[in-house]
Design a protein around this motif. Structure first.
Motif, PDB file in Angstrom:
ATOM      1  N   SER A 185       1.106  -1.068   0.010  1.00  0.00           N
ATOM      2  CA  SER A 185      -0.408   0.234  -0.060  1.00  0.00           C
ATOM      3  C   SER A 185       0.812   1.027  -0.093  1.00  0.00           C
ATOM      4  O   SER A 185       2.168   1.278   0.570  1.00  0.00           O
ATOM      5  CB  SER A 185      -0.885  -0.371   1.397  1.00  0.00           C
ATOM      6  N   GLY A 186       0.708   2.319  -0.470  1.00  0.00           N
ATOM      7  CA  GLY A 186       1.568   3.062  -1.106  1.00  0.00           C
ATOM      8  C   GLY A 186       2.472   3.253  -2.116  1.00  0.00           C
ATOM      9  O   GLY A 186       3.111   4.744  -2.127  1.00  0.00           O
ATOM     10  N   SER A 187       2.585   2.239  -2.443  1.00  0.00           N
ATOM     11  CA  SER A 187       3.887   2.281  -3.433  1.00  0.00           C
ATOM     12  C   SER A 187       3.695   3.044  -4.754  1.00  0.00           C
ATOM     13  O   SER A 187       4.160   3.420  -5.474  1.00  0.00           O
ATOM     14  CB  SER A 187       4.064   0.704  -3.836  1.00  0.00           C
ATOM     15  N   LYS A 204       0.849   2.158  -6.566  1.00  0.00           N
ATOM     16  CA  LYS A 204       0.036   0.739  -7.697  1.00  0.00           C
ATOM     17  C   LYS A 204      -0.735   1.201  -9.167  1.00  0.00           C
ATOM     18  O   LYS A 204      -1.012   1.524 -10.162  1.00  0.00           O
ATOM     19  CB  LYS A 204      -0.651  -0.215  -6.928  1.00  0.00           C
ATOM     20  N   SER A 205      -1.694   1.919  -8.070  1.00  0.00           N
ATOM     21  CA  SER A 205      -3.068   2.677  -8.824  1.00  0.00           C
ATOM     22  C   SER A 205      -2.559   3.860  -9.352  1.00  0.00           C
ATOM     23  O   SER A 205      -3.338   3.565 -11.155  1.00  0.00           O
ATOM     24  CB  SER A 205      -4.073   3.244  -7.980  1.00  0.00           C
ATOM     25  N   GLU A 206      -1.937   5.132  -9.294  1.00  0.00           N
ATOM     26  CA  GLU A 206      -1.455   6.038 -10.343  1.00  0.00           C
ATOM     27  C   GLU A 206      -0.341   6.025 -11.300  1.00  0.00           C
ATOM     28  O   GLU A 206      -0.553   5.943 -12.121  1.00  0.00           O
ATOM     29  CB  GLU A 206      -0.855   6.772  -8.928  1.00  0.00           C
ATOM     30  N   ASP A 259      -8.575  -2.739  -6.144  1.00  0.00           N
ATOM     31  CA  ASP A 259      -9.321  -2.744  -4.926  1.00  0.00           C
ATOM     32  C   ASP A 259     -10.661  -2.765  -6.038  1.00  0.00           C
ATOM     33  O   ASP A 259     -11.148  -2.525  -4.717  1.00  0.00           O
ATOM     34  CB  ASP A 259      -9.185  -0.959  -4.843  1.00  0.00           C
ATOM     35  N   HIS A 279      -9.066   8.099   2.271  1.00  0.00           N
ATOM     36  CA  HIS A 279      -8.765   6.447   1.127  1.00  0.00           C
ATOM     37  C   HIS A 279      -8.971   5.631   2.558  1.00  0.00           C
ATOM     38  O   HIS A 279      -8.727   6.183   4.078  1.00  0.00           O
ATOM     39  CB  HIS A 279      -7.637   6.423   1.148  1.00  0.00           C
ATOM     40  N   GLN A 282      11.006   6.631  -7.061  1.00  0.00           N
ATOM     41  CA  GLN A 282      12.058   7.958  -8.552  1.00  0.00           C
ATOM     42  C   GLN A 282      10.411   8.632  -8.734  1.00  0.00           C
ATOM     43  O   GLN A 282       9.331   8.110  -8.219  1.00  0.00           O
ATOM     44  CB  GLN A 282      11.635   7.068  -9.089  1.00  0.00           C
TER      45      GLN A 282
HETATM   46  N1  ATP Z   1       6.335   8.031  -7.751  1.00  0.00           N
HETATM   47  C1  ATP Z   1       5.901   9.008  -6.812  1.00  0.00           C
HETATM   48  N2  ATP Z   1       6.608   9.550  -5.998  1.00  0.00           N
HETATM   49  C2  ATP Z   1       5.706  10.374  -5.227  1.00  0.00           C
HETATM   50  N3  ATP Z   1       4.338  10.276  -5.227  1.00  0.00           N
HETATM   51  C3  ATP Z   1       3.748   9.212  -6.104  1.00  0.00           C
HETATM   52  C4  ATP Z   1       4.611   8.005  -6.518  1.00  0.00           C
HETATM   53  N4  ATP Z   1       4.236   7.216  -7.559  1.00  0.00           N
HETATM   54  C5  ATP Z   1       2.576   7.348  -6.324  1.00  0.00           C
HETATM   55  N5  ATP Z   1       2.284   8.499  -5.611  1.00  0.00           N
HETATM   56  C6  ATP Z   1       1.620   9.646  -4.223  1.00  0.00           C
HETATM   57  O1  ATP Z   1       1.130   8.280  -3.296  1.00  0.00           O
HETATM   58  C7  ATP Z   1      -0.191   8.005  -2.998  1.00  0.00           C
HETATM   59  C8  ATP Z   1      -0.725   6.625  -3.137  1.00  0.00           C
HETATM   60  O2  ATP Z   1      -0.505   6.188  -4.455  1.00  0.00           O
HETATM   61  P1  ATP Z   1      -0.993   4.711  -4.908  1.00  0.00           P
HETATM   62  O3  ATP Z   1      -2.638   5.079  -4.736  1.00  0.00           O
HETATM   63  O4  ATP Z   1      -1.205   4.772  -6.330  1.00  0.00           O
HETATM   64  O5  ATP Z   1      -0.724   4.242  -3.891  1.00  0.00           O
HETATM   65  P2  ATP Z   1      -1.144   2.210  -4.404  1.00  0.00           P
HETATM   66  O6  ATP Z   1      -0.227   1.415  -4.208  1.00  0.00           O
HETATM   67  O7  ATP Z   1      -2.220   2.040  -5.246  1.00  0.00           O
HETATM   68  O8  ATP Z   1      -1.989   2.423  -2.677  1.00  0.00           O
HETATM   69  P3  ATP Z   1      -3.450   1.237  -2.559  1.00  0.00           P
HETATM   70  O9  ATP Z   1      -2.862  -0.068  -2.406  1.00  0.00           O
HETATM   71  O10 ATP Z   1      -3.023   1.616  -0.617  1.00  0.00           O
HETATM   72  O11 ATP Z   1      -4.189   1.674  -3.321  1.00  0.00           O
HETATM   73  C9  ATP Z   1      -0.718   9.038  -3.612  1.00  0.00           C
HETATM   74  O12 ATP Z   1      -1.363   9.955  -3.711  1.00  0.00           O
HETATM   75  C10 ATP Z   1      -0.095   9.140  -5.080  1.00  0.00           C
HETATM   76  O13 ATP Z   1      -0.617  10.746  -5.480  1.00  0.00           O
END
Ligand code: ATP
Ligand code: GCO
Length: 373
Positions: A20-22, A24-26, A43, A130, A160
Motif C-alpha cells: 500500500s502506498g507504493s 500501484k494505482s497511479e 481495489d 482513503h 523515483q
Molecule cells: N512516484 C511517486 N512519487 C511521489 N508520489 C507518488 C508516486 N507514486 C504515487 N504517489 C502518490 O502516493 C500515493 C499512493 O499512490 P497510489 O494510491 O497509487 O498507491 P497504491 O500502491 O495504489 O496504494 P494502495 O494500495 O493503498 O491503493 C498517492 O497520493 C500518489 O499520488
C-alpha cells in the motif's frame, strides 16, 4: 482513453504490484494510458467485507483474498477475450497470489514498485478519505514476499519520480515484447528449418541387406577408392610433369574424365542401395498411411521405369560406340557407357526390391523407409 485491440502476440499483460502506498494505482494507470492498454484496478473488486476490514485496521487473510483473486482472474481473462492488453494494479503480495494470477494468464509480467517503509507510511497518511489506514502498512510489509527471481519480473525503485517510473516500465514492456516476438519468430524459423530438414532428408534405411548387399558394397567401395586414387595420381602427375619438367601426360585428362564418369555412376548405385540418396517427403508425409504407401509405390515404379529407360539409352550407346576409340589414349568408348548401363540396371532392380519391401513391411517401417525422389 480508448483501448486499442492488442496486436502484439506476446508479453501483453502486466501487473503493477507492491505494498500500500507504493503507487500501484497511479503508476499503472499512467502506464496503461501510455501503452493504450486496458487498466484494471484490483481495489474495485474487493468485496465490501474486505474493504470494511481494512478500514477497521484488520489485515486481510489468505481466505479474504481468495475470492478477490478469482475475480481478478476473471477480469484479466475478459480483457484477453476482448483482444485487449491490460495493466492490472494489484498488491499481489505473496508468491502464491501471483501464481494464482499466472495460472489464469500464463506469461503474466509483474513490475514490483519497491518502496521503503517510511515513504509508504508517509504516502498512505497523505491520502485523506482513503479506506486504507497507515496502521496497516506494517502488515503489508510483513506479508510481502518479494518477486525477485520469478519469471517476467521487473523491480523498480518506487521512490523515483512518476515520469521516470512510467518511462522505465514502458521501455521494459516494449523490450520484453520485442524479445518475445523475435524469439517466437526464431522458434517459427527453427520449426520451418526442422520441417525442411524432414522434407529433404537422406533415406533412413538401406534398401536391401544380406550377403549380396555386403559383396556389392565391398565391390563398389573398392572400385570408388581405386577410381579416386587414380584420378588424384593422374591429375597430380600431369601437373607436376607440366610445371616442373615442361612435359605432360596427354592421356591424364581423358582417363581421369573416364574415371570420374565411373565414380559418379558407381556412387549412385552404392548410395541408392544404402538408402543415402536425398529424398523429399514434405507433401507425401501429409497423406494418410495407405495413401503414403500408394505414393511411395508410384514413386518407386517411376524410379524403376526411368532407370530402365536410361539403361536402354546406355545400351544403345554401347552398340553405337562399339569399335570406336577415344581420341588421345585410344580406349574403347564403350568403357564410358558401361558404368551408366550397369548403374541404371542396379537402380531399376533396387527400385523393384523396394517396391516389394513396401508391401511386405509393417506400415510404420514403411513410413521411415519410404523415399519419394
Ligand atoms: N512516484 C511517486 N512519487 C511521489 N508520489 C507518488 C508516486 N507514486 C504515487 N504517489 C502518490 O502516493 C500515493 C499512493 O499512490 P497510489 O494510491 O497509487 O498507491 P497504491 O500502491 O495504489 O496504494 P494502495 O494500495 O493503498 O491503493 C498517492 O497520493 C500518489 O499520488
Ligand atoms: O492485498 C491487500 O492487502 C490489498 O490489496 C491491499 O493492498 C489494499 O487493497 C490496498 O492497499 C488498498 O488500496
Amino acid at each position: 482513453m480508448q483501448q486499442q485491440p492488442c496486436a502484439l502476440p506476446a508479453r501483453t499483460t502486466l501487473v503493477v504490484m507492491g505494498v500500500s502506498g507504493s503507487g500501484k494505482s497511479e503508476i499503472s494507470q499512467a502506464v496503461a494510458t501510455a501503452l493504450g492498454w486496458r487498466h484494471i484496478e484490483a481495489d474495485h473488486f474487493h468485496p465490501p467485507e474486505n474493504v470494511e476490514r481494512m478500514r477497521a485496521g484488520i489485515p486481510l487473510s489468505d481466505e479474504d483474498r481468495r475470492h478477490w483473486l478469482d475475480a481478478l482472474c476473471e477480469q484479466m481473462l475478459a480483457a484477453q477475450a476482448a483482444g485487449e492488453c491490460f495493466v492490472l494494479a494489484c498488491s499481489a503480495l505473496k508468491r502464491a497470489y501471483r501464481e494464482r494470477l499466472r495460472q489464469a494468464v500464463p506469461g503474466l509480467q509483474f513490475v514490483h514498485l519497491d518502496i521503503d517503509h517510511a515513504t509508504a507510511v508517509q504516502r498512505v497518511g497523505a491520502r485523506p478519505g482513503h479506506f486504507m489506514p497507515t496502521s496497516l502498512v506494517d502488515s503489508q510489509f510483513a506479508t510481502l514476499e518479494k518477486p525477485a527471481g520469478e519469471p517476467y519480473v521487473r523491480v523498480v525503485d518506487a521512490q523515483q519520480s512518476r515520469q521516470a517510473l512510467v518511462a522505465d516500465i514502458q521501455a521494459w514492456v516494449r523490450r520484453e515484447a520485442t524479445e518475445a516476438v523475435s524469439s517466437q519468430a526464431q522458434d517459427m524459423l527453427d520449426s520451418e528449418i526442422d520441417s525442411a530438414n524432414q522434407a529433404a532428408q537422406l533415406g533412413a534405411e538401406p534398401i536391401y541387406e544380406g550377403r549380396i548387399a555386403r559383396m556389392f558394397d565391398r565391390l563398389t567401395d573398392g572400385l570408388m577408392a581405386v577410381l579416386m586414387a587414380f584420378m588424384v595420381v593422374a591429375v597430380f602427375t600431369n601437373v607436376v610433369l607440366r610445371y616442373a619438367f615442361g612435359t605432360g601426360w596427354p592421356g591424364a585428362e581423358e582417363l581421369s574424365r573416364l574415371a570420374f564418369v565411373w565414380l559418379v555412376f558407381v556412387g549412385v548405385a552404392s548410395g541408392m542401395r544404402r538408402g543415402e540418396l536425398m529424398t523429399f517427403r514434405m507433401i507425401r508425409d501429409r497423406f494418410p498411411l495407405l495413401a503414403q504407401r500408394l505414393v511411395d509405390s508410384l514413386s518407386w515404379i517411376l524410379v524403376a521405369g526411368a532407370s530402365l529407360l536410361s539403361a536402354l539409352g546406355a545400351w544403345n550407346q554401347v552398340q553405337f560406340g562399339w569399335g570406336n576409340v577415344s581420341t588421345v589414349v585410344g580406349y574403347p568408348v564403350v568403357l564410358a557407357m558401361l558404368p551408366v548401363l550397369a548403374s541404371m540396371l542396379v537402380l531399376a532392380i533396387l527400385a523393384v526390391v523396394q517396391l516389394v519391401n513396401l508391401w511386405r513391411r509393417t506400415p510404420q517401417a514403411t513410413l521411415t523407409q519410404a523415399h519419394v525422389e
